[in-house]
Design a protein around this motif. Structure first.
Motif, PDB file in Angstrom:
ATOM      1  N   VAL A  75       0.868  -1.191   0.000  1.00 21.00           N
ATOM      2  CA  VAL A  75       0.000   0.000   0.000  1.00 21.00           C
ATOM      3  C   VAL A  75       0.897   1.231   0.000  1.00 21.00           C
ATOM      4  CG1 VAL A  75      -1.726   1.297   1.312  1.00 21.00           C
ATOM      5  CG2 VAL A  75      -1.830  -1.213   1.231  1.00 21.00           C
ATOM      6  N   ILE A  76       0.718   2.080  -0.988  1.00 17.95           N
ATOM      7  CA  ILE A  76       1.565   3.267  -1.097  1.00 17.95           C
ATOM      8  C   ILE A  76       0.912   4.437  -0.377  1.00 17.95           C
ATOM      9  CG2 ILE A  76       2.585   4.898  -2.739  1.00 17.95           C
ATOM     10  CD1 ILE A  76       2.833   2.530  -4.639  1.00 17.95           C
ATOM     11  N   LEU A  77       1.713   5.094   0.461  1.00 13.37           N
ATOM     12  CA  LEU A  77       1.217   6.255   1.214  1.00 13.37           C
ATOM     13  C   LEU A  77       2.233   7.379   1.091  1.00 13.37           C
ATOM     14  CD1 LEU A  77       1.019   3.609   3.662  1.00 13.37           C
ATOM     15  CD2 LEU A  77      -0.979   5.061   3.890  1.00 13.37           C
ATOM     16  N   ILE A  78       1.723   8.588   1.078  1.00 13.66           N
ATOM     17  CA  ILE A  78       2.623   9.737   0.972  1.00 13.66           C
ATOM     18  C   ILE A  78       2.676  10.450   2.324  1.00 13.66           C
ATOM     19  CG2 ILE A  78       3.134  11.886  -0.263  1.00 13.66           C
ATOM     20  CD1 ILE A  78       1.554  10.796  -2.641  1.00 13.66           C
ATOM     21  N   GLU A  79       3.895  10.527   2.883  1.00 11.30           N
ATOM     22  CA  GLU A  79       4.084  11.268   4.132  1.00 11.30           C
ATOM     23  C   GLU A  79       4.292  12.736   3.807  1.00 11.30           C
ATOM     24  OE1 GLU A  79       6.558   9.020   7.362  1.00 11.30           O
ATOM     25  OE2 GLU A  79       7.575   8.836   5.429  1.00 11.30           O
ATOM     26  N   PRO A  80       3.817  13.654   4.655  1.00  9.99           N
ATOM     27  CA  PRO A  80       3.190  13.467   5.951  1.00  9.99           C
ATOM     28  C   PRO A  80       1.803  12.870   5.804  1.00  9.99           C
ATOM     29  CG  PRO A  80       3.039  15.773   5.297  1.00  9.99           C
ATOM     30  CD  PRO A  80       3.878  15.082   4.267  1.00  9.99           C
ATOM     31  N   LEU A  81       1.395  12.066   6.800  1.00 15.15           N
ATOM     32  CA  LEU A  81       0.097  11.424   6.669  1.00 15.15           C
ATOM     33  C   LEU A  81      -0.738  11.487   7.927  1.00 15.15           C
ATOM     34  CD1 LEU A  81       1.258   8.650   7.991  1.00 15.15           C
ATOM     35  CD2 LEU A  81       1.519   7.971   5.631  1.00 15.15           C
ATOM     36  N   TYR A  82      -2.038  11.449   7.704  1.00 16.80           N
ATOM     37  CA  TYR A  82      -3.017  11.487   8.789  1.00 16.80           C
ATOM     38  C   TYR A  82      -2.829  10.239   9.643  1.00 16.80           C
ATOM     39  CZ  TYR A  82      -7.476  11.967  11.099  1.00 16.80           C
ATOM     40  OH  TYR A  82      -8.455  12.087  12.042  1.00 16.80           O
ATOM     41  N   ASP A  83      -2.948  10.399  10.941  1.00 18.44           N
ATOM     42  CA  ASP A  83      -2.406   9.347  11.804  1.00 18.44           C
ATOM     43  C   ASP A  83      -3.199   8.036  11.872  1.00 18.44           C
ATOM     44  OD1 ASP A  83      -4.433  10.377  13.371  1.00 18.44           O
ATOM     45  OD2 ASP A  83      -3.210  10.680  15.164  1.00 18.44           O
ATOM     46  N   SER A  84      -4.404   8.003  11.314  1.00 20.64           N
ATOM     47  CA  SER A  84      -5.126   6.717  11.339  1.00 20.64           C
ATOM     48  C   SER A  84      -4.659   5.768  10.223  1.00 20.64           C
ATOM     49  CB  SER A  84      -6.643   6.945  11.229  1.00 20.64           C
ATOM     50  OG  SER A  84      -7.043   7.173   9.894  1.00 20.64           O
ATOM     51  N   TYR A  85      -3.982   6.299   9.200  1.00 19.50           N
ATOM     52  CA  TYR A  85      -3.719   5.469   8.013  1.00 19.50           C
ATOM     53  C   TYR A  85      -2.868   4.221   8.306  1.00 19.50           C
ATOM     54  CZ  TYR A  85      -4.935   9.635   5.060  1.00 19.50           C
ATOM     55  OH  TYR A  85      -5.537  10.705   4.455  1.00 19.50           O
ATOM     56  N   LEU A  86      -1.685   4.465   8.915  1.00 23.08           N
ATOM     57  CA  LEU A  86      -0.720   3.361   9.003  1.00 23.08           C
ATOM     58  C   LEU A  86      -1.189   2.197   9.877  1.00 23.08           C
ATOM     59  CD1 LEU A  86       2.793   5.067   9.026  1.00 23.08           C
ATOM     60  CD2 LEU A  86       1.913   3.400   7.367  1.00 23.08           C
TER      61      LEU A  86
END
Ligand code: PMP
Ligand code: GLN
Length: 390
Positions: free
Chosen positions: A114-125
């Protein structure tokens, strides 16, 4: 001895709760957690009150009340030209937070990347991990928050299941432009992946910039899930009403997950939000205009005090560089110090990164009455010995 699930038991308390509690303890003006004050529309609240007194107060359909599902489909058509079937593609959720969980649990198979871009909202990870997904992080950083396209392209692989894209982005206040979105759309299609698009700030884009849902790009309607939140669009964050617009082939799994996360969302609030989504254009443009003025008010004030102020294109949030103030410590120290000593709360930007993030930026929320913003600026100016700047 047997123990609780380690993904959750190893987590700290979310930064928003931590900073709000600290702000309350010290009588600080809370520009930390992003919740609007004195912006919630009376007519929408009146609708909810009427529905509470005279309407249905039992379980509605687990998919949401038809009025709201129809209104979400119509909102998609009105603002983005999307042709959405409310029965096959629209689900009402208990806030965007639940929508995100339903999408991630509903779509991810253990082992999927799963690709995520930081900075990220804290529920995602935590949710990606609990769903068995393997996070692949790509980072953008202040002050310019430029997306490194090569890094993003390298993050995709034949194991990629989806990208989670937040635009307008919290806390970066970045709005992905059409070139960036086209690049992302091409990667998603080349790798036969999906996109979960957190668009809760869709109506908070400033300076006349458009918000473009990834779902509107060629070839993407069948690969995207778009998430909205009445909390942001109607300044009613405590209501926790969200909505998902999904590709028909992704919809059933998301619904099945939602049915066992919360099953449903309060019907009276849903009816009021259905009314709200149908409000005249002036409501939506007025919201943007008011928040843009608040952005300018706080941005100018912070700059006068000596903060480095980073460009803000959308959302409730402005990021500042506090190094010019000569503070000796990192962003966590800084936010604690201003909360307890200047009595103005902010949020450390490093909280939105996994591992080592940039350490000298603080985020402030500006979705507040002007008098509150002015008072916060006066307190900060006095604290940093710049009373002349207030
Ligand atoms: N996504 C982002 C990027 C957010 O900033 C927030 C904050 N509220 C949410 C999701 C959660 O929205 P809701 O309150 O509707 O659950
Ligand atoms: N999204 C809000 C923020 O970034 C907070 C949401 C929350 O407290 N869970 O400040």
């Amino acid at each position: 001895m047997t123990s609780a699930n380690t993904i959750f038991s190893n987590l700290g308390t979310t930064i928003f709760e931590v900073m709000s509690q600290l702000a309350n303890e010290h009588g600080a003006i809370n520009l930390g957690q992003g919740f609007p004050e004195e912006m919630d529309p009376l007519d929408v609240r009146q609708k909810a009150a009427d529905a509470l007194l005279n309407g249905w107060n039992q379980y509605p359909s687990m998919l949401g009340v038809p009025e709201l599902r129809r209104a979400v489909a119509e909102h998609n058509r009105r603002f983005y030209g999307l042709d959405i079937d409310w029965q096959q593609q629209v689900l009402v959720t208990s806030g965007a937070t639940e929508a995100l969980a339903a999408c991630l649990f509903g779509l991810i198979e253990p082992g999927d990347e799963v690709i995520l871009i930081e900075p990220l909202y804290d529920s995602y990870l935590p949710i990606v991990r609990r769903a068995g997904g393997i996070p692949v992080l790509v980072r953008i950083e202040p002050p310019d928050w430029v997306l490194n396209r090569e890094a993003l392209a390298q993050a995709f692989s034949d194991k990629t299941k989806l990208i989670l894209l937040n635009s307008p982005m919290n806390p970066a206040a970045k709005v992905f432009d059409i070139d960036e979105l086209s690049f992302i759309a091409e990667l998603v299609q080349t790798h036969d992946a999906f996109a979960v698009c957190d668009e809760v700030y869709e109506h908070l884009v400033f300076d006349g910039w458009p918000h473009t849902p990834l779902m509107t790009l060629p070839g993407m309607v069948d690969r995207c899930v778009r998430i909205g939140s009445a909390g942001k669009t109607f300044s009613l964050t405590g209501w926790k009403v969200g909505y998902i617009t999904a590709a028909p082939r992704l919809f059933p799994a998301i619904v099945k997950c939602h049915q066992f996360l919360v099953f449903t969302t309060p019907p009276n609030l849903q009816v009021a939000i259905a009314y709200g989504l149908g409000k005249e254009d002036a409501y939506f443009t007025g919201l943007t205009r008011d928040l843009q003025a608040k952005r300018d008010r706080i941005g100018d004030g912070l700059r006068r005090i000596g903060f480095g102020v980073i460009e803000c294109h959308g959302t409730y949030f402005i990021t500042t560089d506090f190094r010019p103030l000569g503070f000796n410590g990192d962003d966590v120290d800084f936010c604690r110090a201003i909360t307890t000593e200047a009595r103005v709360a902010g949020v450390p930007v490093s909280a939105f990164y996994e591992g080592e993030g940039p350490r000298h930026f603080a985020r402030f929320s500006f979705c507040k009455p002007d008098s509150m913003l002015d008072e916060a600026l006066e307190r900060l100016a006095a604290h940093f010995g710049r009373a002349d700047a207030a």
